[in-house]
Write a protein that holds these residues in place. Structure first.
Motif, short mmCIF file in Angstrom:
data_model
loop_
_atom_site.label_atom_id
_atom_site.label_comp_id
_atom_site.label_asym_id
_atom_site.label_seq_id
_atom_site.Cartn_x
_atom_site.Cartn_y
_atom_site.Cartn_z
N ALA A 219 0.85 -1.19 0.00
CA ALA A 219 0.00 0.00 0.00
C ALA A 219 0.88 1.24 0.00
CB ALA A 219 -0.92 0.00 1.22
N PHE A 220 0.62 2.15 -0.91
CA PHE A 220 1.49 3.32 -1.07
C PHE A 220 1.69 4.11 0.23
CE2 PHE A 220 2.70 7.59 -2.30
CZ PHE A 220 3.66 7.36 -3.28
N PRO A 221 0.64 4.40 1.01
CA PRO A 221 0.86 5.20 2.23
C PRO A 221 1.77 4.53 3.26
CG PRO A 221 -1.46 5.17 1.64
CD PRO A 221 -0.78 4.13 0.79
N LEU A 222 1.81 3.19 3.22
CA LEU A 222 2.62 2.45 4.20
C LEU A 222 3.97 2.03 3.63
CD1 LEU A 222 -0.19 0.11 5.62
CD2 LEU A 222 0.59 2.32 6.52
N ALA A 223 4.25 2.38 2.39
CA ALA A 223 5.48 1.94 1.74
C ALA A 223 6.66 2.78 2.19
CB ALA A 223 5.32 2.03 0.22
N CYS A 224 7.84 2.17 2.12
CA CYS A 224 9.07 2.91 2.40
C CYS A 224 9.39 3.80 1.20
CB CYS A 224 10.22 1.96 2.69
SG CYS A 224 10.74 0.95 1.28
N ALA A 225 10.40 4.64 1.35
CA ALA A 225 10.73 5.60 0.29
C ALA A 225 11.07 4.90 -1.02
CB ALA A 225 11.89 6.48 0.73
N GLU A 226 11.83 3.79 -0.95
CA GLU A 226 12.22 3.08 -2.16
C GLU A 226 11.00 2.45 -2.84
OE1 GLU A 226 15.72 -0.05 -3.62
OE2 GLU A 226 15.22 0.14 -1.50
N GLN A 227 10.09 1.91 -2.02
CA GLN A 227 8.88 1.32 -2.60
C GLN A 227 7.99 2.39 -3.22
OE1 GLN A 227 7.51 -0.59 1.01
NE2 GLN A 227 8.20 -2.61 0.33
N GLN A 228 7.87 3.53 -2.56
CA GLN A 228 7.06 4.61 -3.11
C GLN A 228 7.63 5.13 -4.42
OE1 GLN A 228 6.64 7.63 -0.08
NE2 GLN A 228 5.02 6.52 0.99
N ALA A 229 8.97 5.16 -4.51
CA ALA A 229 9.60 5.60 -5.76
C ALA A 229 9.24 4.66 -6.91
CB ALA A 229 11.11 5.67 -5.58
N CYS A 230 9.21 3.36 -6.63
CA CYS A 230 8.84 2.39 -7.67
C CYS A 230 7.38 2.52 -8.07
CB CYS A 230 9.11 0.97 -7.18
SG CYS A 230 10.84 0.49 -7.14
N LEU A 231 6.51 2.72 -7.07
CA LEU A 231 5.08 2.75 -7.33
C LEU A 231 4.61 4.07 -7.92
CD1 LEU A 231 3.80 0.93 -4.11
CD2 LEU A 231 3.95 0.00 -6.42
N SER A 232 5.36 5.15 -7.66
CA SER A 232 4.93 6.46 -8.14
C SER A 232 5.24 6.67 -9.62
CB SER A 232 5.60 7.58 -7.33
OG SER A 232 7.01 7.50 -7.44
N ARG B 52 0.35 -4.66 -13.53
CA ARG B 52 -0.42 -5.43 -12.54
C ARG B 52 0.49 -6.09 -11.50
NH1 ARG B 52 -5.75 -6.16 -13.84
NH2 ARG B 52 -6.38 -5.59 -15.96
N LEU B 53 1.69 -6.40 -11.89
CA LEU B 53 2.62 -7.06 -10.97
C LEU B 53 3.28 -6.09 -9.99
CD1 LEU B 53 4.37 -9.53 -13.42
CD2 LEU B 53 3.22 -10.21 -11.31
N ALA B 54 3.41 -4.83 -10.38
CA ALA B 54 4.19 -3.87 -9.59
C ALA B 54 3.80 -3.80 -8.12
CB ALA B 54 4.13 -2.49 -10.24
N PRO B 55 2.50 -3.74 -7.75
CA PRO B 55 2.15 -3.62 -6.34
C PRO B 55 2.63 -4.78 -5.47
CG PRO B 55 0.28 -3.00 -7.70
CD PRO B 55 1.30 -3.62 -8.62
N ILE B 56 2.79 -5.96 -6.06
CA ILE B 56 3.30 -7.08 -5.26
C ILE B 56 4.82 -7.21 -5.38
CG2 ILE B 56 2.91 -8.83 -7.05
CD1 ILE B 56 2.11 -10.73 -4.76
N LEU B 57 5.37 -6.92 -6.56
CA LEU B 57 6.83 -6.96 -6.71
C LEU B 57 7.50 -5.85 -5.92
CD1 LEU B 57 7.30 -7.76 -10.52
CD2 LEU B 57 7.32 -9.35 -8.57
N ALA B 58 6.74 -4.83 -5.54
CA ALA B 58 7.31 -3.72 -4.77
C ALA B 58 7.76 -4.14 -3.38
CB ALA B 58 6.30 -2.58 -4.67
N HIS B 59 7.40 -5.34 -2.95
CA HIS B 59 7.96 -5.86 -1.70
C HIS B 59 9.49 -5.92 -1.79
CE1 HIS B 59 4.35 -6.86 0.54
NE2 HIS B 59 3.82 -7.40 -0.56
N GLU B 60 10.01 -6.13 -3.00
CA GLU B 60 11.45 -6.11 -3.26
C GLU B 60 11.70 -5.02 -4.30
OE1 GLU B 60 13.90 -7.64 -1.90
OE2 GLU B 60 12.88 -9.18 -0.69
N PRO B 61 11.72 -3.75 -3.88
CA PRO B 61 11.74 -2.63 -4.84
C PRO B 61 12.98 -2.57 -5.71
CG PRO B 61 12.09 -1.84 -2.59
CD PRO B 61 11.67 -3.27 -2.48
N ALA B 62 14.14 -2.97 -5.18
CA ALA B 62 15.35 -2.92 -5.99
C ALA B 62 15.25 -3.89 -7.16
CB ALA B 62 16.57 -3.26 -5.13
N LEU B 63 14.68 -5.06 -6.92
CA LEU B 63 14.49 -6.04 -8.01
C LEU B 63 13.48 -5.53 -9.02
CD1 LEU B 63 14.36 -9.40 -5.98
CD2 LEU B 63 16.30 -8.44 -7.22
#
Length: 384
Positions: free
Chosen positions: A220-233, A242-253
């Motif tokens: 969830a974007f509001p609860l994401a860390c800075a790196e995750q938010q950068a990927c999702l934004s 469609r995969l991005a919200p779940i792959l964002a658990h590992e944002p560097a990958l």
């Protein structure tokens, strides 16, 4: 985990159970662990020959280091150990049958400290190995029950994303290495006992309007860390939306995979060839979501799409009526179903068509990348 070699098979196998053997078990090719290029594994390719592919080779090499770092930090959310990462990679390499990968991951696995000898640890490793083998060899069999087995042995959502990325990456790596070996004219070493991956069952592909949804909790974007938010934004490429919200658990990958896909799509290949590769790999692997998404973007292949939704005989009949596309499809099919048997025969047939060697490598590598996306969609979500 003990490495052993089966008599009569030039191939690596490893056990998932602890063993009381007190001596150190050494890999057959220990020097295979020490390579400068962790992706192509020091294939003897001249630098000038690799230059046209640097745009997508660079993120692929970065992913190799991210997935298999020298030191793995574990915590409550990320429990997948360095040993489990390398063991999973070796399992996928075995399924693909590409000897260079088997040697490399076996040599890197051998010195790592394994899990303790408890029943729980053995059961966890056995479940991880079984899941990785099934996802790599017959991805269509992965379902909610298979994912539940991972949850039962203590894998978190972060771990599930990671194991899926490892299976997808090593499968992609195996096919790229197989393509470059064919480009170099290296002989194929056939491993007895390995069968070609079968086509996935046709029935699920009859649902034209099937939709995909994640099977795990997304970020969830509001609860994401800075790196995750950068990927999702930043809007990801279409293949990852469609995969991005779940792959964002590992944002560097996720970031490097997005860069890899973007670079691969910018390479030069004959018109519509990417669509052919995407459709065929999705059909073989059983990714209905990937297939339907590409079908909407490729109305010019309506007849082929209809054939692909049916059984293998219908596909073969379509190929006989379209001899030009048949050569392309045969090369992609061979690489997808049996990368260990892909040789200069298939590569030469494709590059002797309307493709240059550079275009053939780009297209075949793209088909390997499509396989990675197929595995992610199947492993991390459900099609309804």
């Amino acid at each position: 985990m003990e490495q052993r070699r089966i008599a009569g098979k030039s191939h690596w196998y490893h056990e998932t159970q602890s063993n009381a053997w007190t001596q150190d078990v050494l890999p057959l090719v220990p020097e295979a662990a020490h390579v400068e290029d962790r992706f192509l594994l020091d294939l003897p390719i001249p630098e000038d020959a690799l230059f046209p592919f640097q745009s997508w080779l660079h993120p692929a090499r970065q992913l190799a280091h991210l997935l298999f770092p020298a030191h793995v930090q574990q915590n409550q959310m990320n429990t997948f150990s360095a040993y489990e990462r390398m063991s999973t990679a070796l399992t996928v390499a075995q399924v693909c049958g590409v000897q260079r990968l088997c040697n490399h991951y076996a040599a890197r696995l051998a010195p790592l400290p394994g899990p303790d000898s408890s029943r729980e640890s053995n059961h966890r490793l056995a479940q991880i190995t079984q899941y990785a083998r099934q996802l790599a060899s017959s991805p269509a069999v992965i379902d909610a029950r298979a994912r539940q087995h991972l949850d039962d042995v203590g894998l978190t959502v972060w771990d599930s994303v990671l194991i899926s990325q490892i299976v997808g990456f090593v499968g992609f790596q195996a096919r790229v290495v197989a393509v470059f070996q064919a480009f170099l004219g290296q002989p194929v070493r056939w491993v007895p006992g390995l069968d070609m991956q079968p086509f996935a069952p046709p029935l699920p592909f009859a649902v034209v309007e099937a939709t995909w949804s994640p099977a795990h909790v997304t970020v969830a974007f509001p609860l994401a860390c800075a790196e995750q938010q950068a990927c999702l934004s930043h809007p990801p490429v279409a293949e990852l939306q469609r995969l991005a919200p779940i792959l964002a658990h590992e944002p560097a990958l996720l970031s490097r995979l997005s860069a890899l896909i973007t670079s691969a799509l910018r390479t030069e290949v004959p018109q519509n060839s990417f669509g052919l590769a995407t459709l065929l790999t999705a059909r073989i692997n059983g990714s209905v979501a990937c297939f339907n998404e590409q079908a909407q973007r490729s109305p010019e292949y309506a007849a082929l799409i209809t054939a692909l939704r049916q059984d293998e005989r219908e596909i073969q009949q379509w190929e006989r009526r379209h001899p030009v596309e048949r050569i392309t499809l045969q090369a992609i099919q061979w690489l997808t179903r049996a990368p260990d048997r892909f040789s200069d025969v298939q590569f030469s047939a494709l590059s002797g068509l309307d493709f240059s060697s550079e275009q053939a490598i780009n297209l075949l590598s793209w088909s390997g990348l499509c396989g990675w996306l197929n595995h992610l969609k199947i492993a991390l979500g459900e099609t309804h």
